[in-house]
Design a protein around this motif. Structure first.
Motif, short mmCIF file in Angstrom:
data_model
loop_
_atom_site.label_atom_id
_atom_site.label_comp_id
_atom_site.label_asym_id
_atom_site.label_seq_id
_atom_site.Cartn_x
_atom_site.Cartn_y
_atom_site.Cartn_z
N UNK A 66 58.25 35.61 -60.26
CA UNK A 66 59.00 34.39 -59.93
C UNK A 66 60.45 34.46 -60.41
N UNK A 67 60.76 35.44 -61.25
CA UNK A 67 62.14 35.61 -61.72
C UNK A 67 62.88 36.48 -60.70
N UNK A 68 63.83 35.89 -60.03
CA UNK A 68 64.47 36.55 -58.89
C UNK A 68 65.22 37.81 -59.26
N UNK A 69 65.98 37.76 -60.32
CA UNK A 69 66.74 38.92 -60.75
C UNK A 69 66.50 39.16 -62.23
N UNK A 70 65.86 40.29 -62.53
CA UNK A 70 65.59 40.62 -63.93
C UNK A 70 66.64 41.62 -64.40
N UNK A 71 67.48 41.25 -65.35
CA UNK A 71 68.53 42.17 -65.81
C UNK A 71 67.94 43.30 -66.65
N UNK A 72 68.62 44.40 -66.70
CA UNK A 72 68.16 45.52 -67.53
C UNK A 72 68.13 45.15 -69.00
N UNK A 73 68.94 44.17 -69.39
CA UNK A 73 68.95 43.73 -70.80
C UNK A 73 67.61 43.14 -71.23
N UNK A 74 66.77 42.75 -70.25
CA UNK A 74 65.45 42.22 -70.59
C UNK A 74 64.58 43.27 -71.26
N UNK A 75 64.95 44.55 -71.07
CA UNK A 75 64.20 45.64 -71.70
C UNK A 75 64.50 45.76 -73.19
N UNK A 125 56.73 45.32 -65.64
CA UNK A 125 58.11 45.74 -65.35
C UNK A 125 58.17 46.43 -63.99
N UNK A 126 57.18 47.28 -63.72
CA UNK A 126 57.14 48.00 -62.43
C UNK A 126 57.03 47.02 -61.26
N UNK A 127 56.32 45.92 -61.45
CA UNK A 127 56.14 44.93 -60.37
C UNK A 127 57.31 43.96 -60.26
N UNK A 128 58.16 43.90 -61.27
CA UNK A 128 59.20 42.87 -61.35
C UNK A 128 60.41 43.21 -60.48
N UNK A 129 61.33 42.25 -60.43
CA UNK A 129 62.58 42.41 -59.67
C UNK A 129 63.68 42.99 -60.56
N UNK A 130 63.38 44.13 -61.15
CA UNK A 130 64.35 44.82 -62.00
C UNK A 130 64.85 46.06 -61.25
N UNK A 131 65.84 46.71 -61.78
CA UNK A 131 66.42 47.90 -61.15
C UNK A 131 65.33 48.95 -60.84
N UNK A 132 65.36 49.49 -59.62
CA UNK A 132 64.33 50.43 -59.18
C UNK A 132 64.30 51.72 -59.97
N UNK A 133 65.44 52.11 -60.53
CA UNK A 133 65.50 53.37 -61.28
C UNK A 133 64.53 53.34 -62.46
N UNK A 134 64.55 52.25 -63.23
CA UNK A 134 63.66 52.15 -64.40
C UNK A 134 62.21 52.06 -63.96
N UNK A 135 61.96 51.41 -62.83
CA UNK A 135 60.59 51.30 -62.33
C UNK A 135 60.03 52.67 -61.96
N UNK A 136 60.85 53.50 -61.34
CA UNK A 136 60.40 54.84 -60.96
C UNK A 136 60.15 55.70 -62.20
#
Length: 653
Positions: A66-75, A125-136
């Motif tokens: 439900x969080x539209x844009x998850x910033x990398x700082x959330x990590x 994190x993999x399912x979230x709306x965060x940058x695809x690079x970290x998900x991969x």
């Protein structure tokens, strides 16, 4: 009704672990404070919002779909939420097993919980709306550091997660069936550090994990010591935090040593009961409108440019123009009764008006005067008339009161509006005394402002007041109309209904529910007695202090602490002390305002009574006969007061 349904979820458990869409960030709590390296003790009463805050901080919400844009700082800071299961954790004791062994098993279980949650966080994190690079990168992870502890704990995050779930179930089975405990291979605390460190290294990040243990007070003593030890020795990459009820943390020892956990050096404390009171009216109104707008789309515009779920928007929400708009909308939905409105009720409702007339007549019969009730009851000066029904029982002659009334009518200096402020100080007390004859006809408890004061910073109380109001208004409300506004009498009776609900709920407190319900009853009856005082010489007494605190013993202190812990009373620093040459307490004990409608007393913290330790002890633990005698002492005092006031007035004629 849809609005009632939207308001009915008053407990965080109703939303599950992901509360991103429901959580409104409190205005005066810095959520970033929970990311400090120093552990946090979050304390507050039931319904204060502890669980909701911790679930918001957890990975389930921070990496919510439900969080539209998850910033990398959330990590940078990843939260782990865990609620202490009272029934399960009480099984970690006795049954022929030494406590040292149980400590080992408890530590193992907590480590399994954390490891499982770390794996779950990576999956979220993999399912979230965060940058695809970290998900991969996470998808390609291969973990090997845990293999030294259990050979199954190796491979991808999915494989690690499945293996950890199995280990957790094995541990739970062994706790229930202690004969299997010997087969457990306990994981050390280092396994958590190793897991996080390898993840950080492989992903080239520097995540700091925060473990949030909810309902800490439900742990056994040795289990609290284990958690205390983890808090005391918290250091990157993991920090241990707890949430408790006020007065819930009694154990300060640290497991396995003579050390104590220290407030100044080992953790910080956030008291929600105090912090939520700041700007609670705005916060509560935002919560109300956000819930109502789910069913009443006409209100959606209110938050067009404001994100209630993000801490970055707090400054915008504190803007005066925004706050005024929010409160204006809230007050239009839940209109309140002004003093003029309440005065009109006394004159418009026959039961109330007759009571007013009788009170004035009765007071005058004790005076040698030719003045009549008609001299003090005036349609054009209703508030003055209502206050006269109390003033006439005081050590003031009817003639003097009448002269002040006439002066007020002529806009000359007078005691009603002047320095003595008879109207300001006595109107509500006098009104309640008259309206008590039929409390359900009143509108005293109606209004957004009344609801926020009755809730006193408690989110659960406020939402239930609103839910009950909309439920009672369902037959009168049309959500297609342009504006929603709830009838004031409906609100008032919903407040009484809600108050009675929470009063009855006290019985469910285990194991001492009957004690707390009885305690609440006694305080309510005591303050009701003061509210019924004919002279209203000290109106709206809703709290007390202890005049001889030097005599407070451990037993009495524990009873008071428990009453605060379970929300019967709340404790606050005294703002006014009468100088009588005696010791005086620095603390006031206030009956929680949520119970005020049940007893039909004021919800405002206006005046207090000083009680001795002996009186408080009788109030808390005395027999029914002892308590009745305690009340009789005040009744005799009030009767004598009325008699002496009237006699004293005659002596000076």
């Amino acid at each position: 009704m849809e609005i009632e349904k939207a308001l009915s979820n008053i407990r965080s458990e109703h939303f599950g672990l992901d509360v991103w869409n429901e959580f409104v960030v409190p205005l005066n709590i810095q959520m970033s404070d929970f990311h400090n390296l120093l552990p946090t003790k979050l304390e507050g009463s039931r319904g204060s919002g502890k669980t909701m805050i911790l679930r918001y901080l957890s990975h389930n919400s921070q990496f919510s779909l439900n969080r539209k844009d998850v910033p990398l700082s959330a990590l940078d800071n990843i939260g782990i939420y865990f609620k202490a299961d009272t029934q399960f954790f009480r099984m970690f004791q006795k049954r022929g097993i030494d406590e040292l062994e149980w400590i080992n098993v408890f530590n193992h279980y907590i480590n399994l919980v954390i490891l499982n949650e770390i794996a779950a966080a990576l999956s979220n994190i993999v399912k979230s709306n965060i940058d695809n690079v970290i998900k991969e990168k996470i998808k390609k992870l291969e973990i090997s550091c845990l293999q030294i502890y259990q050979h199954e704990l190796t491979g991808s995050i999915s494989q690690i997660s499945n293996a950890l779930k199995i280990q957790k179930k094995i541990c739970e089975k062994s706790v229930i069936n202690p004969k299997f405990l010997n087969d457990l291979v306990a994981l050390p605390n280092a396994s958590v550090i190793d897991f996080i460190s390898e993840i950080n290294e492989l992903l080239d990040i520097n995540s700091h994990f925060h473990f949030y243990l909810d309902e800490y007070e439900n742990l056994l003593d040795y289990q609290q010591k284990v958690i205390n030890s983890r808090m005391k020795h918290s250091e990157p990459p993991i920090c241990y935090n707890i949430a408790i009820k006020v007065n819930g943390a009694q154990i300060i020892d640290v497991d396995g040593s003579q050390e104590k956990i220290d407030l100044q050096h080992d953790f910080t404390t956030i008291n929600l009961d105090k912090e939520m009171l700041k700007n609670f009216d705005i916060f509560a109104t935002e919560l109300l409108i956000s819930r109502v707008s789910k069913a009443y789309k006409e209100l959606n515009f209110v938050f067009n440019n404001v994100d209630l779920h993000s801490e970055s928007e707090i400054n915008s929400r504190k803007d005066e123009a925004y706050a005024n708009q929010i409160l204006e909308i809230g007050r239009s939905i839940l209109p309140n009764s002004s003093h003029d409105d309440l005065a009109n009720e006394i004159f418009d409702i026959p039961l109330y008006r007759n009571r007013l007339h009788r009170e004035v007549e009765k007071a005058l019969t004790h005076h040698n005067t030719k003045l009549t009730a008609d001299n003090f009851i005036d349609e054009n000066y209703k508030k003055h008339s209502i206050v006269c029904s109390s003033l006439l029982y005081r050590r003031i002659s009817p003639t003097a009161i009448y002269e002040q009334l006439q002066a007020s009518k002529q806009e000359l200096p007078n005691d009603f509006d002047g320095s003595k402020e008879w109207l300001k100080n006595n109107f509500i007390g006098s009104y309640l005394k008259l309206a008590k004859i039929h409390k359900h006809k009143s509108t005293f408890y109606s209004g957004l402002d009344s609801f926020t004061k009755i809730a006193n910073g408690n989110i659960r109380y406020f939402l239930e007041l609103c839910r009950s109001t909309f439920a009672n208004a369902s037959y009168h409300l049309n959500t297609d109309q342009k504006f929603i506004s709830i009838d004031k009498n409906i609100q008032h009776n919903a407040a009484i209904e809600t108050s009675e609900l929470f009063f009855k709920e006290l019985s469910s407190i285990k194991p001492d529910g009957s004690f707390f319900k009885n305690l609440c009853t006694r305080f309510g009856e005591l303050f009701s007695l003061f509210h019924d005082r004919q002279s209203q010489s000290e109106p709206e007494i809703t709290h007390f202090n202890i005049s001889d605190p030097i005599n407070i013993d451990e037993e009495l202190k524990k009873h008071l602490d428990d009453a605060v812990k379970w929300g019967v009373l709340y404790q606050t620093k005294s703002t006014k002390e009468k100088s009588n040459g005696n010791f005086s307490s620095n603390d006031d004990y206030v009956l929680s305002p949520i119970f005020a409608p049940h007893f039909f007393i004021s919800y405002r913290k206006i005046r207090k009574v000083s009680l001795t330790t002996n009186q408080v002890q009788r109030l808390l633990t005395g027999t029914k006969e002892d308590f009745d005698a305690f009340l009789d002492e005040f009744k005799i005092r009030f009767t004598s007061e009325n008699k002496n006031n009237l006699i004293q007035e005659e002596l000076f004629k």
